[in-house]
Write a protein that holds these residues in place. Structure first.
Motif, PDB file in Angstrom:
ATOM      1  N   GLU A   1       1.168  -1.564  -0.028  1.00  0.00           N
ATOM      2  CA  GLU A   1      -0.247   0.223   0.362  1.00  0.00           C
ATOM      3  C   GLU A   1       1.197   1.153  -0.219  1.00  0.00           C
ATOM      4  OE1 GLU A   1      -4.060   1.955   3.055  1.00  0.00           O
ATOM      5  OE2 GLU A   1      -3.480  -0.329   2.898  1.00  0.00           O
ATOM      6  N   ALA A   2       2.079   1.826   0.245  1.00  0.00           N
ATOM      7  CA  ALA A   2       2.848   2.701   0.923  1.00  0.00           C
ATOM      8  C   ALA A   2       3.421   2.980  -0.157  1.00  0.00           C
ATOM      9  CB  ALA A   2       4.172   2.548   1.864  1.00  0.00           C
TER      10      ALA A   2
ATOM     11  N   ILE B   1      10.907   6.833  -4.692  1.00  0.00           N
ATOM     12  CA  ILE B   1       9.813   5.734  -4.736  1.00  0.00           C
ATOM     13  C   ILE B   1       9.987   5.800  -3.070  1.00  0.00           C
ATOM     14  CG2 ILE B   1       9.146   3.902  -5.192  1.00  0.00           C
ATOM     15  CD1 ILE B   1       7.385   6.278  -6.822  1.00  0.00           C
ATOM     16  N   ILE B   2      10.618   4.913  -2.929  1.00  0.00           N
ATOM     17  CA  ILE B   2      10.764   4.392  -1.193  1.00  0.00           C
ATOM     18  C   ILE B   2      11.106   5.512  -0.552  1.00  0.00           C
ATOM     19  CG2 ILE B   2      13.306   3.173   0.118  1.00  0.00           C
ATOM     20  CD1 ILE B   2      13.901   1.452  -2.340  1.00  0.00           C
ATOM     21  N   THR B   3      11.468   6.725  -0.234  1.00  0.00           N
ATOM     22  CA  THR B   3      11.450   8.076   0.928  1.00  0.00           C
ATOM     23  C   THR B   3       9.888   7.681   0.690  1.00  0.00           C
ATOM     24  OG1 THR B   3      13.676   8.088   0.492  1.00  0.00           O
ATOM     25  CG2 THR B   3      12.187   9.732   1.167  1.00  0.00           C
ATOM     26  N   THR B   4       9.666   8.111  -0.400  1.00  0.00           N
ATOM     27  CA  THR B   4       8.501   8.456  -0.098  1.00  0.00           C
ATOM     28  C   THR B   4       7.049   7.700   0.837  1.00  0.00           C
ATOM     29  OG1 THR B   4       8.838   9.824  -2.158  1.00  0.00           O
ATOM     30  CG2 THR B   4       6.247   9.511  -1.569  1.00  0.00           C
ATOM     31  N   ALA B   5       7.102   6.237   0.043  1.00  0.00           N
ATOM     32  CA  ALA B   5       6.566   5.313   0.639  1.00  0.00           C
ATOM     33  C   ALA B   5       7.030   4.845   1.706  1.00  0.00           C
ATOM     34  CB  ALA B   5       7.297   3.657  -0.294  1.00  0.00           C
ATOM     35  N   ARG B   6       7.999   5.345   2.994  1.00  0.00           N
ATOM     36  CA  ARG B   6       8.164   4.759   3.767  1.00  0.00           C
ATOM     37  C   ARG B   6       7.507   6.045   4.749  1.00  0.00           C
ATOM     38  NH1 ARG B   6      14.320   6.166   5.756  1.00  0.00           N
ATOM     39  NH2 ARG B   6      14.025   7.895   5.147  1.00  0.00           N
TER      40      ARG B   6
END
Length: 418
Positions: free
Chosen positions: A48-49, A74-79
């Motif tokens: 979902e993240a 993408i990884i930073t925003t998802a976190r």
């Protein structure tokens, strides 16, 4: 992938279209999910993240342009999205864990025998508590970014059945408290069967996409080859790992010749073999020779040997079909499935004629399997049974997975009309 929002932003930033965001999604979805699962310890929360991060990218990138590191963004925003959700849902007792997540490294430190983040995810999902089918389906979903319909077609089961299988696999992991960590090196062989199946099916989806406009999904092919190379470095004594690597290298050597102008499908017998990648062929053939020296044949090694026979032939007419058929006989004895029998029938047609092959194909239980309809149509065409061939081509066109396959089959059908 979400739809790309209209671009109402500044025209000074480099224009980002839907194809740019989709390209990042195809290339980085698996890595992003792998990292978030390790951070969160929860499949659904990680998926979902990451999905929310890509939705945000769809909204922002057309205005701001691609960031210097799209994957890192993408990884930073998802976190951050995961942290926001924790804040909304957490109690005071969970605040400490939330703070740890917020200040954790963008990507967790590599530990254990498996250094590659995405390969770690494959081994993690292939937990012995899950059936092999559930292991493979779950990993294809998380790592390959494949949709439930695509995975269902790979397993030849209804979409609803596959959806239930994935949900049950996630629930079993959650309820059993199965940790998201890579097993010890001594435990890796027990998970190898599922890992090999995952890598094989990721490549298969890239080699012949189950849906969409394009025949080939190059990023999936490249990722499957890369991961299999990593696996071979990790487990060099496993003959079937080498067999899969040889198979993928030899298959991938033909990738550029499989499509013509406009992405049209070019079958094996019509490909320009001068365009095959000789470096990949030499690597693949060396791997096959290494497998032969070990004298422990398995399904992937036999398929690699078949691919090597095709690579040896300078023209389609020079293919040693008798050897191909003998290898398929051995493979069918090890893996007595209808799909192997269908592939064997193609070789049988070249050795004993289309009538013998058609008798085999007619007896196969492969309902709604597009390649069966296509093979049957071709055999009927070669036998001069035009009306039956036309009907078989109609079935093949109706069930074909992507536009390139439909276009090729439509052209073949048109050639049969008076």
């Amino acid at each position: 992938m979400p739809e790309l929002a209209p671009d109402h932003g500044s025209t000074s930033a480099p224009r980002v279209g839907v194809e740019d965001v989709e390209s990042v999604f195809r290339a980085e979805h698996g890595r992003a999910v792998a990292v978030l699962i390790r951070l969160l310890g929860d499949i659904d929360a990680a998926e979902e993240a990451v999905q929310e991060a890509f939705t945000t990218a769809v909204q922002r990138w057309p205005t701001t342009g691609l960031p210097p590191s799209p994957a890192g963004w993408i990884i930073t925003t998802a976190r951050r999205r995961a942290v926001d959700r924790h804040r909304r849902e957490s109690t005071r007792a969970r605040r400490q864990g939330e703070a740890a997540l917020l200040h954790a490294p963008a990507e967790p430190t590599e530990e254990g025998a498996v250094r590659d983040e995405r390969l770690r995810l494959v081994f993690t999902c292939c937990h012995p508590a899950l059936s092999t089918a559930a292991q493979v389906a779950l990993t294809l979903r998380l790592l390959g970014g494949l949709s439930t319909p695509q995975i269902a077609r790979a397993f030849l089961v209804p979409e609803a059945t596959m959806a239930q299988r994935i949900v049950r696999a996630k629930k079993k992991i959650r309820d059993a408290g199965i940790p998201y960590r890579v097993p010890h090196e001594a435990d890796l062989p027990a998970r190898l069967r599922g890992v090999l199946a995952v890598l094989y099916l990721i490549y298969t989806e890239g080699h012949s996409a189950s849906s969409g406009q394009e025949l080939v999904r190059a990023e999936l092919c490249a990722e499957a080859v890369r991961l299999t190379r990593s696996l071979a470095e990790l487990m060099p004594d496993e003959s079937e790992v080498l067999g899969l690597l040889g198979l993928l290298l030899l298959s991938d050597s033909r990738r550029g010749a499989r499509t013509g102008p406009g992405g049209a499908l070019v079958p094996l017998g019509e490909q320009d073999r001068s365009t095959w990648d000789r470096a990949l062929i030499e690597q693949g053939q060396e791997v096959v020779r290494s497998c032969l020296r070990r004298a422990r044949p398995g399904p992937y090694q036999l398929q690699a040997a078949i691919a090597a026979v095709h690579a040896d032939a300078r023209t389609a007419q020079e293919t040693d079909w008798a050897q191909v058929l003998a290898l398929y006989d051995h493979l069918l004895a090890l893996v007595p499935t209808p799909i192997v029998a269908l592939n064997r029938a193609v070789a049988l047609a070249e050795v004993e004629g289309p009538a013998e092959a058609l008798a085999v194909v007619e007896g196969l239980d492969l309902p709604d399997y597009p390649p069966r309809y296509a093979v049957r149509a071709d055999l009927l065409r070669r036998l001069g049974r035009r009306e039956q061939a036309l009907h078989a081509y109609d079935e093949a066109i109706t069930t074909a997975g992507n536009d390139a396959q439909r276009a090729y089959l439509t052209r073949r059908r048109t050639e049969l009309q008076p």
